[in-house]
Design an enzyme around this catalytic site. Structure first.
Site, PDB file in Angstrom:
ATOM      1  CG  ASP A 197      -2.303   0.607   0.875  1.00 53.38           C
ATOM      2  OD1 ASP A 197      -2.326   1.766   0.416  1.00 53.38           O
ATOM      3  OD2 ASP A 197      -3.328  -0.076   1.047  1.00 53.38           O
ATOM      4  CG  HIS A 274      -4.967   1.692  -1.964  1.00 55.57           C
ATOM      5  ND1 HIS A 274      -4.881   2.374  -0.777  1.00 55.57           N
ATOM      6  CD2 HIS A 274      -6.288   1.638  -2.259  1.00 55.57           C
ATOM      7  CE1 HIS A 274      -6.098   2.718  -0.362  1.00 55.57           C
ATOM      8  NE2 HIS A 274      -6.971   2.287  -1.249  1.00 55.57           N
ATOM      9  CD  GLU A 330     -10.576   3.258  -0.530  1.00 54.19           C
ATOM     10  OE1 GLU A 330     -11.357   3.929   0.152  1.00 54.19           O
ATOM     11  OE2 GLU A 330      -9.486   2.853  -0.113  1.00 54.19           O
TER      12      GLU A 330
HETATM   13  C1  ACM Z   1     -10.781  -0.974   1.691  1.00 53.22           C
HETATM   14  O1  ACM Z   1     -11.160  -0.810   2.868  1.00 53.22           O
HETATM   15  N1  ACM Z   1     -10.306   0.052   0.983  1.00 53.22           N
HETATM   16  C2  ACM Z   1     -10.852  -2.262   1.042  1.00 53.22           C
END
Ligand code: ACM
Ligand code: ZN
Length: 756
Positions: A197, A274, A330
């Protein structure tokens, strides 16, 4: 490192000795298993009177097992507190397809019989024998005698998971082993490892040394400070650098360790979003070609696929898991919109838009994984823009998304924020370490049923299981991580294992309170549950009253309360059933344990006032995002709680809130009161002023009063402000007008219009 630190010396014997009758077991009783301290609760328990003396432990009888299996099971027992001795009771372990081995396809069922001949354990599989031993461990820790019992057990779901984010803060292999030990003990079987991440890449990849040489390190230890700064990475070895990564040897060791405990490790490699840390060190993979510009891979660039496939090759070589998680959550589409390569890909592949572009990447990676004999799991955004039915959807953005995906034919793992996000507060925020927000107490976790009653058997079968997610933005230490995991994971373990008709919060509450000291003894740091009772209000329309309910997570405790504003003591009323309030009062409650007060007194003002149930006319509408139950919310007698999103506060995004209560006829009025919430971080401010006015016809109004306040606009935290008038007046229509501090983008949150 062993989970259980307190075990007695072990003596193993594999010989079958003659059977000693130490205790008689008779009189059958199909039971809910309530007196048994087992977590998760088995799916069938028949208790008999009597018990077996196990003061000398157990003598293993495993001759019917394949020798490698016997070796593994006895080796595992070696590190655990079940006493194995030559003089002990026979403990027979054998493979069998007979008996009540109903199964969900995962072949994990077992039968455990404690009778006067000793203990007999059978299962069609090694994992079933392993789980039976976990149950026996739990049965045998309460003393020298274990109750005579027959347990026929199998999990409700084949996927029973825990997810830990090791990017935002780094957690050691020893720590992960310790969590896996306890997961296995409570029959959880999937560890989802969030390895990559923005805050740091954590997996050694030989082909791309910069991932661990730089992308794994940052100047600030605290994620919050790093996030608030310029979010930089530094090279390994820079003085003060925070971070870390797992070498391939360490990963292989953790995989081996987990496999011994029947836990599968599913690695997650985030894409296409991410991924700031990757793009900082390999900027050619971002749309701009420059570092520190984006969190998303450029999907128009073939080099992106080369990189991802090379990384996945090493992941596949290391991890035996059939499933690989590729994130997918996201991703911003902004860079793709402006990127000539991404736009060329959309055109060239005939994709509809940027959602189609993300879907192109996911499909292509899925095919790649498939060509290597693996399958893909992704967060539920992978559904957007189209997805093949072969991928597994991990539903996180709400229960409804997972339900819909299962209806559409996808296999789903349920991890909805409402029930499964363990980074939320588990107690009142003012008594907890800082968390990301929200509120998820253990009872809420326990209440989760991942399969709605409306599902057909085919739809239900698509729900592979459930998982608790631990995101680590606000969790810097291992002790804090354990505090967030335990004991809520015990509730999730029972959600995952036990059939809904076998679950009972009341019974679980007792068991979990007994389990917490055991976790502590074993060196874990669980939250010990709220020392304050929870108060909830509901409308009792039959009795024209507000019903006040007190609950507690603790056991055994008493709840004592007062309704006159005084502090509850040992002599105060004992709470046994909801109390009815028909006027205006303050209720206060406190927990008592062994005649001593526990925690603080909690109080709540309750107004069963005259506007309850009357009609509210909205000259300005409430927001559809914060309806708090709709048009009755402001006159339901139910005040809002600590959080603006708790479903009791009604939100307005208007320049001036303007609402009217119609009392039905002209009435004498002696008091008016409204309350607003302020939380500048959430863009919620108190109104500039509050004006009350009265009318007979809802046209000609006469103003009663305009009230102001002194709360600073940028005052931090959540504050509440009551605006009240008292006097003598008469009217039918009562109007509340409250201008926001700004014309635009300033929320107003009000919970009730109280009229006396
Ligand atoms: C998440 O909580 N972005 C999977
Ligand atoms: Zn691009």
């Amino acid at each position: 490192m062993p989970l259980y630190c307190h075990f007695k010396p072990l003596f193993k014997s594999l010989s079958l000795l003659f059977i000693i009758l130490l205790s008689a077991c008779n009189s059958v009783n199909k039971s809910s298993g309530e007196s048994l301290r087992l977590i998760p609760m088995p799916n069938s328990v028949t208790t008999r009177s009597g018990s077996l003396d196990v003061s000398k432990g157990f003598r293993l009888v495993v001759e019917e097992l394949p020798s490698d299996m016997a070796f593994r099971l006895t080796d595992w027992l070696n590190g655990n507190p079940l006493v194995i001795s030559d003089e002990g009771q026979p403990l027979r372990l054998h493979l069998s397809n007979e008996g009540n081995h109903i199964d969900n396809g995962s072949n994990e069922s077992y039968t455990l019989t404690v009778n006067r001949k000793g203990v007999d354990i059978s299962s069609p599989s090694e994992v079933g024998l392993f789980y039976a031993l976990q149950s026996l461990l739990q049965l045998s820790r309460s003393g020298d005698r274990i109750p005579c019992v027959e347990i026929n057990d199998q999990p409700r779901f084949a996927y029973r998971g825990l997810h830990i984010d090791v990017s935002r803060h780094f957690f050691s292999i020893d720590f992960l082993k310790k969590q896996i030990d306890a997961m296995a003990h409570y029959k959880l079987n999937m560890f989802h490892w969030h390895l990559t991440d923005a805050a740091g890449w954590r997996l050694q990849v030989d082909r791309y040394p910069e991932l661990t040489g730089t992308a794994a390190w940052r100047p600030q230890a605290s994620w919050k400070e790093w996030w608030a700064s310029d979010r930089a990475y530094v090279t390994e070895g820079t003085p003060g650098a925070y971070g870390g990564y797992y070498t391939k040897e360490e990963v292989a060791e953790l995989i081996r360790y987990a496999a011994e405990r029947h836990v599968t490790i599913i690695p997650e490699i985030e894409m296409p979003g991410h991924s700031e840390e990757v793009l900082a060190v390999y900027p050619n993979l971002s749309c701009s070609g420059k570092p520190y510009t984006a969190g998303e891979f450029c999907i128009g660039n073939e080099e992106t696929f080369e990189f991802l496939e090379n990384v996945l090759d090493e992941v596949i070589e290391l991890f035996p898991s059939k499933y690989i998680h590729v994130g997918g959550d996201e991703a911003s589409k902004e860079h793709w919109k402006r990127c000539p390569k991404c736009q060329a890909r959309i055109k060239g592949e005939g994709l509809k838009d940027e959602a189609g572009l993300q879907s192109y990447l996911i499909r292509r990676i899925e095919q790649y994984l498939y060509s290597k004999g693996r399958e893909l799991i992704g967060w539920d955004e992978i559904l957007e823009g189209g997805l093949d039915n072969s991928a597994v959807v991990m539903a996180w953005r709400g229960e409804g998304i997972g339900i819909e995906a299962a209806r559409q034919g996808y296999r789903v793992i349920m991890t909805p924020g409402e029930y499964a996000y363990f980074d939320k507060y588990q107690g009142m925020p003012d008594k907890q370490p800082e968390a990301i927000g929200g509120f998820l107490p253990i009872e809420m976790v326990y209440s989760y049923n991942p399969v709605p009653d409306s599902f057909s058997p085919e739809e239900a079968a698509r729900v592979w299981g459930v998982q608790a997610n631990l995101w680590a933005e606000y969790i810097e230490t291992e002790a804090h991580m354990e505090y967030m995991i335990w004991p809520r994971l015990l509730a999730m373990a029972e959600v995952a294992w036990t059939a809904p008709e076998r679950k009972s919060w009341e019974n679980f509450r007792q068991r979990v309170n007994r389990e917490i000291p055991i976790l502590q003894e074993r060196g874990y740091n669980p939250y010990t549950l709220s020392e304050e009772p929870f108060i909830s209000l509901s409308r009792d329309t039959v009795n024209s009253a507000t019903a006040v309910t007190f609950t507690t997570e603790r056991y055994p405790v008493e709840i004592r309360y007062t309704t006159d504003g005084s502090e509850p003591g040992m002599g105060s009323e004992l709470y046994t059933a909801p109390i009815r309030v028909t006027d205006s009062t303050v209720v206060s409650a406190r927990l008592f344990q062994a005649d001593k007060p526990l925690g603080d007194v909690v109080s709540q003002r309750v107004d069963y006032h005259r506007a309850i149930g009357k009609e509210v006319l909205y000259n300005t509408p409430f927001s559809r995002y914060y309806p708090a139950g709709g048009a009755e919310a402001l006159v339901d007698g139910l005040p809002g709680g600590q959080a603006h999103g708790d479903g009791r506060w009604q939100g307005f995004l208007v320049p001036e809130l303007d609402v009217v209560v119609d009392m039905g006829k002209a009435v004498d009025i002696s008091k008016l009161q409204v309350r607003f919430l302020h939380n500048a971080n959430a863009w919620i401010w108190l109104p500039k002023t509050v004006t009350f006015s009265l009318s007979e016809d809802n046209e000609a109004y006469r103003s009663l009063v305009t009230l102001t306040h002194e709360v600073e606009e940028d005052g931090s935290g959540t504050l509440f402000q009551t605006f009240g008038w008292s006097g003598e007046a008469m009217g039918r229509f009562i109007r509340v007008q409250a201008p926001a501090i700004r014309e635009r983008d300033a929320w107003l949150f009000m919970d009730e219009i109280v009229v006396w």
